[in-house]
Design a protein around this motif. Structure first.
Motif, PDB file in Angstrom:
ATOM      1  N   TYR A   1       0.206  19.924   6.724  1.00 59.48           N
ATOM      2  CA  TYR A   1      -1.208  19.977   7.057  1.00 59.48           C
ATOM      3  C   TYR A   1      -1.966  19.849   5.737  1.00 59.48           C
ATOM      4  CZ  TYR A   1       0.000  21.654  11.726  1.00 59.48           C
ATOM      5  OH  TYR A   1       0.502  21.756  12.993  1.00 59.48           O
ATOM      6  N   ASP A   2      -3.040  19.064   5.740  1.00 60.34           N
ATOM      7  CA  ASP A   2      -3.801  18.896   4.511  1.00 60.34           C
ATOM      8  C   ASP A   2      -5.243  19.352   4.724  1.00 60.34           C
ATOM      9  OD1 ASP A   2      -5.291  16.674   5.633  1.00 60.34           O
ATOM     10  OD2 ASP A   2      -3.592  15.368   5.184  1.00 60.34           O
ATOM     11  N   ASP A   3      -6.127  19.013   3.796  1.00 58.43           N
ATOM     12  CA  ASP A   3      -7.498  19.523   3.865  1.00 58.43           C
ATOM     13  C   ASP A   3      -8.335  18.888   4.968  1.00 58.43           C
ATOM     14  OD1 ASP A   3      -7.528  17.073   2.586  1.00 58.43           O
ATOM     15  OD2 ASP A   3      -8.996  17.648   1.072  1.00 58.43           O
ATOM     16  N   ARG A   4      -7.858  17.807   5.571  1.00 56.35           N
ATOM     17  CA  ARG A   4      -8.586  17.174   6.668  1.00 56.35           C
ATOM     18  C   ARG A   4      -7.775  17.121   7.961  1.00 56.35           C
ATOM     19  NH1 ARG A   4     -12.601  14.169   3.872  1.00 56.35           N
ATOM     20  NH2 ARG A   4     -13.142  15.517   2.121  1.00 56.35           N
TER      21      ARG A   4
ATOM     22  N   SER B   1       5.753  -3.254   7.387  1.00 53.32           N
ATOM     23  CA  SER B   1       6.169  -3.626   6.031  1.00 53.32           C
ATOM     24  C   SER B   1       6.744  -2.453   5.251  1.00 53.32           C
ATOM     25  CB  SER B   1       4.983  -4.223   5.269  1.00 53.32           C
ATOM     26  OG  SER B   1       4.025  -3.216   4.934  1.00 53.32           O
ATOM     27  N   GLY B   2       6.653  -1.232   5.826  1.00 62.39           N
ATOM     28  CA  GLY B   2       7.249  -0.069   5.169  1.00 62.39           C
ATOM     29  C   GLY B   2       6.260   0.899   4.557  1.00 62.39           C
ATOM     30  N   LEU B   3       5.015   0.914   5.033  1.00 61.23           N
ATOM     31  CA  LEU B   3       4.010   1.863   4.523  1.00 61.23           C
ATOM     32  C   LEU B   3       4.598   3.275   4.492  1.00 61.23           C
ATOM     33  CD1 LEU B   3       1.031   2.630   3.797  1.00 61.23           C
ATOM     34  CD2 LEU B   3       0.656   2.837   6.269  1.00 61.23           C
ATOM     35  N   PRO B   4       4.663   3.925   3.322  1.00 61.07           N
ATOM     36  CA  PRO B   4       5.360   5.218   3.247  1.00 61.07           C
ATOM     37  C   PRO B   4       4.589   6.416   3.770  1.00 61.07           C
ATOM     38  CG  PRO B   4       4.667   4.513   1.054  1.00 61.07           C
ATOM     39  CD  PRO B   4       4.371   3.380   1.982  1.00 61.07           C
ATOM     40  N   TYR B   5       3.248   6.431   3.628  1.00 61.95           N
ATOM     41  CA  TYR B   5       2.501   7.637   3.979  1.00 61.95           C
ATOM     42  C   TYR B   5       1.204   7.299   4.724  1.00 61.95           C
ATOM     43  CZ  TYR B   5       5.558   9.623   0.415  1.00 61.95           C
ATOM     44  OH  TYR B   5       6.661  10.002  -0.322  1.00 61.95           O
ATOM     45  N   ILE B   6       0.886   8.157   5.706  1.00 65.11           N
ATOM     46  CA  ILE B   6      -0.364   8.047   6.456  1.00 65.11           C
ATOM     47  C   ILE B   6      -0.950   9.444   6.613  1.00 65.11           C
ATOM     48  CG2 ILE B   6      -1.458   7.434   8.646  1.00 65.11           C
ATOM     49  CD1 ILE B   6       0.783   5.429   9.123  1.00 65.11           C
ATOM     50  N   SER B   7      -2.245   9.586   6.314  1.00 60.53           N
ATOM     51  CA  SER B   7      -2.967  10.845   6.535  1.00 60.53           C
ATOM     52  C   SER B   7      -4.022  10.625   7.612  1.00 60.53           C
ATOM     53  CB  SER B   7      -3.630  11.336   5.244  1.00 60.53           C
ATOM     54  OG  SER B   7      -2.658  11.743   4.306  1.00 60.53           O
TER      55      SER B   7
ATOM     56  N   VAL C   1       0.861  -1.183   0.000  1.00 66.90           N
ATOM     57  CA  VAL C   1       0.000   0.000   0.000  1.00 66.90           C
ATOM     58  C   VAL C   1       0.895   1.231   0.000  1.00 66.90           C
ATOM     59  CG1 VAL C   1      -1.686   1.338   1.331  1.00 66.90           C
ATOM     60  CG2 VAL C   1      -1.894  -1.148   1.206  1.00 66.90           C
ATOM     61  N   ASP C   2       0.497   2.249  -0.774  1.00 67.74           N
ATOM     62  CA  ASP C   2       1.285   3.480  -0.864  1.00 67.74           C
ATOM     63  C   ASP C   2       0.842   4.539   0.145  1.00 67.74           C
ATOM     64  OD1 ASP C   2       2.932   2.802  -3.266  1.00 67.74           O
ATOM     65  OD2 ASP C   2       0.954   2.653  -4.185  1.00 67.74           O
ATOM     66  N   LEU C   3      -0.441   4.546   0.491  1.00 69.39           N
ATOM     67  CA  LEU C   3      -0.976   5.571   1.384  1.00 69.39           C
ATOM     68  C   LEU C   3      -2.201   5.020   2.108  1.00 69.39           C
ATOM     69  CD1 LEU C   3      -1.491   8.575   2.380  1.00 69.39           C
ATOM     70  CD2 LEU C   3      -2.784   8.878   0.250  1.00 69.39           C
ATOM     71  N   VAL C   4      -2.278   5.287   3.418  1.00 65.68           N
ATOM     72  CA  VAL C   4      -3.501   5.042   4.179  1.00 65.68           C
ATOM     73  C   VAL C   4      -4.022   6.386   4.662  1.00 65.68           C
ATOM     74  CG1 VAL C   4      -4.513   4.048   6.255  1.00 65.68           C
ATOM     75  CG2 VAL C   4      -2.869   2.715   4.932  1.00 65.68           C
ATOM     76  N   SER C   5      -5.275   6.665   4.358  1.00 63.26           N
ATOM     77  CA  SER C   5      -5.931   7.900   4.782  1.00 63.26           C
ATOM     78  C   SER C   5      -7.068   7.544   5.733  1.00 63.26           C
ATOM     79  CB  SER C   5      -6.476   8.653   3.564  1.00 63.26           C
ATOM     80  OG  SER C   5      -7.385   9.660   3.954  1.00 63.26           O
ATOM     81  N   VAL C   6      -7.074   8.168   6.915  1.00 62.28           N
ATOM     82  CA  VAL C   6      -8.097   7.899   7.927  1.00 62.28           C
ATOM     83  C   VAL C   6      -8.843   9.195   8.222  1.00 62.28           C
ATOM     84  CG1 VAL C   6      -8.562   7.042  10.242  1.00 62.28           C
ATOM     85  CG2 VAL C   6      -6.641   6.099   8.942  1.00 62.28           C
ATOM     86  N   THR C   7     -10.094   9.248   7.819  1.00 66.42           N
ATOM     87  CA  THR C   7     -10.921  10.426   8.090  1.00 66.42           C
ATOM     88  C   THR C   7     -12.129   9.974   8.891  1.00 66.42           C
ATOM     89  OG1 THR C   7     -11.980  10.183   5.907  1.00 66.42           O
ATOM     90  CG2 THR C   7     -10.145  11.723   6.074  1.00 66.42           C
ATOM     91  N   THR C   8     -11.905   9.765  10.173  1.00 64.74           N
ATOM     92  CA  THR C   8     -12.960   9.346  11.091  1.00 64.74           C
ATOM     93  C   THR C   8     -13.070  10.369  12.217  1.00 64.74           C
ATOM     94  OG1 THR C   8     -11.410   7.974  12.343  1.00 64.74           O
ATOM     95  CG2 THR C   8     -12.610   6.907  10.551  1.00 64.74           C
TER      96      THR C   8
END
Length: 245
Positions: free
Chosen positions: A230-233, A202-208, A178-185
């Motif tokens: 900082y991003d939109d969420r 395993s080396g997941l590179p990015y998390i939002s 996986v390249d990115l995990v985004s969590v908007t909860t």
């Protein structure tokens, strides 16, 4: 306090925010898909976390409420558009009606790179109680993650849903990279991160992460991630590269 962080105090917890968002959503849901998502895609192309997703990326999006989808603000839908036909976006959403709305829109727009998990992401496999607001699904939350008074809770209905870890859900789909995990909860971020230890290892590179609490930067530092922007969420974090020399 960072001025970018201050804008996230404008949240679902404020009545004026909820009223403004509902008014905006009721208008934007009437705008054709190609217009609202076409404009939105151009506006997001150079900003985090969207600039991390390109043709062929594998992305996990936790949280895909139907109100943001219909209003042209769905992070999951933008990831589908950026990942392209060679990519894949795993949509994890416990509200069955929101999943059906996304599936229907994806079919109409001939978007075929979305994989749907109609379940809640959590720290372990169990059944969770979820408060769902049918008029504002983006404000829904897992029981215990928000503290609202009885009057506020009257706008929600309580349902029981299956929950599992992201590690297990990805294993069920046969996804190992996986390249990115985004969590908007709304407050479940720490529990969800506890359920993706294997993916992180395993080396997941990015998390939002959406900003719904305090101490996120320190928490992510302990997991081996540093703040990129900082991003939109909320926040986008990148894996800290260790020097093993």
């Amino acid at each position: 306090m960072n001025r970018q962080y201050l804008r996230f105090k404008w949240s679902h917890d404020l009545l004026v925010h909820r009223l403004a968002v509902r008014s905006y959503n009721s208008i934007m849901r009437l705008v054709p898909f190609r217009i609202k998502y076409g404009i939105g895609r151009r506006l997001r192309a150079g900003s985090f976390p969207y600039l991390l997703v390109d043709d062929g990326s594998i992305v996990v999006q936790v949280g895909a409420p139907s109100d943001t989808l219909l209003a042209g603000r769905s992070r999951g839908m933008y990831f589908c558009l950026f990942a392209g036909p060679r990519g894949k976006v795993v949509i994890i959403e416990p509200d069955a009606s929101s999943v059906r709305a996304f599936e229907s829109m994806a079919e109409r727009q001939e978007i075929q790179n979305a994989v749907f998990c109609s379940t809640a992401a959590w720290s372990r496999e169990e059944y969770l109680q979820i408060y769902i607001n049918d008029s504002h699904p983006a404000s829904s939350f897992s029981k215990g993650c928000k503290e609202y008074d009885a009057d506020r809770l009257e706008s929600f209905r309580l349902v029981e849903v299956r929950a599992n870890t992201i590690d297990c859900l990805l294993n069920e789909q046969g996804i190992t990279k996986v390249d990115l995990v985004s969590v908007t909860t709304n407050g479940a971020e720490k529990e969800i991160l506890s359920g993706m230890k294997g993916l992180i290892a395993s080396g997941l590179p990015y998390i939002s992460l959406a900003i719904t609490g305090e101490g996120y930067i320190g928490m992510m530092g302990d997991l081996g991630y540093e703040l990129l922007a900082y991003d939109d969420r909320g926040f986008t974090f990148g894996r800290i590269e260790r020097d093993h020399a």
